[in-house]
Scaffold this motif. Structure first.
Motif: not given
Length: 264
Positions: A185-206
């Motif tokens: 979850r990101l603060s609206p105060a920063i210019d950034a995006v959150a990137v995440a896999p959807i249902a990854p094959f390996t649960t250790a995916t960052r």
């Protein structure tokens, strides 16, 4: 943050964007009727048409009903502030029952403006660039069909993984669908995006927090049709070896009324 001014003596035009087919909200409030009863008393007039038609009339303010209405306005990225009404994850909004009070506060100058970053993306097979207020996703067309994806940020390889898809979320979007796949979850105060896999094959995916420009998503191996979407709207099909570039693409100004606006 600047004070959002409602200048009644300038006869402001309020553009109402309500994608719903039923004027009554889930709470039973007739939002359209409330706006129609309130705005003229404050010296304004109402335009309830498409976003493009409203923009042609030089509006002073948009009112967007629900998440779908706000997305419709954001796609045009107008240089006009918008008051979100109804529950919108990640964005401060006004409850349907508080619309009249919110307009009174606007008339008194008791509101502030917040500028929300937008993302822009085009599919590899089209020049049709779309804006997204919440998220951009690459996802297989069929559930549980794993493909292989790669993420690159400013020419540096970030990761490659097998999953159902990958989501790129703005600070507002990190509170919505992206949160369901454990994106930060990101603060609206920063210019950034959150990137995440959807249902990854390996649960250790960052999961990652990355700059919100020069981000490249690609399909490395395809075990089903992979679609590119902006705020849930399909843009294109992405084939193995093809890339979709996600960049910052302007901002949307939303109005927050202290004591009335809340965030879902």
């Amino acid at each position: 943050m600047d004070a959002a001014q409602w200048l009644a003596d300038d006869e402001p035009i309020v553009g109402v964007v309500d994608p719903g087919t039923d004027a009554a909200s889930p709470s039973g409030t007739d939002i359209a009727a409330t706006i129609e009863a309130t705005v003229p008393d404050l010296g304004g007039s109402i335009a309830a048409e498409s976003v493009a038609e409203i923009l042609s009339g030089d509006p002073s303010l948009f009112v967007a009903i629900g998440e779908t209405g706000l997305i419709a306005v954001a796609r045009r990225a107008p240089d006009v502030p918008v008051l979100p009404v109804g529950s919108v994850p990640g964005i401060e909004s006004v409850a349907e029952t508080d619309v009249a009070d919110a307009f009174t506060a606007l008339a008194d100058g008791d509101a502030i403006e917040r500028r929300r970053p937008l993302l822009g993306v085009a599919g590899p097979g089209t020049d049709d660039r779309r804006r997204a207020l919440f998220d951009v996703t690459l996802v297989t067309n069929e559930p549980a069909r794993i493909s292989e994806y790669a993420v690159e940020s400013r020419d540096d390889a970030v990761a490659q993984f097998r999953a159902d898809g990958v989501v790129v979320a703005t600070p507002a979007g990190s509170h919505g669908y992206a949160s369901a796949v454990d994106a930060p979850r990101l603060s609206p105060a920063i210019d950034a995006v959150a990137v995440a896999p959807i249902a990854p094959f390996t649960t250790a995916t960052r999961r990652w927090v990355l700059p919100h420009s020069d981000l490249v998503l690609s399909v490395e191996r395809d075990e089903g049709d992979v679609r590119l979407l902006a705020d849930g709207e399909p843009i294109d099909t992405v084939l193995p070896g093809e890339r979709a570039v996600v960049d910052a693409d302007g901002r949307l100004t939303t109005i927050v009324v202290p004591g009335i606006s809340t965030r879902a």
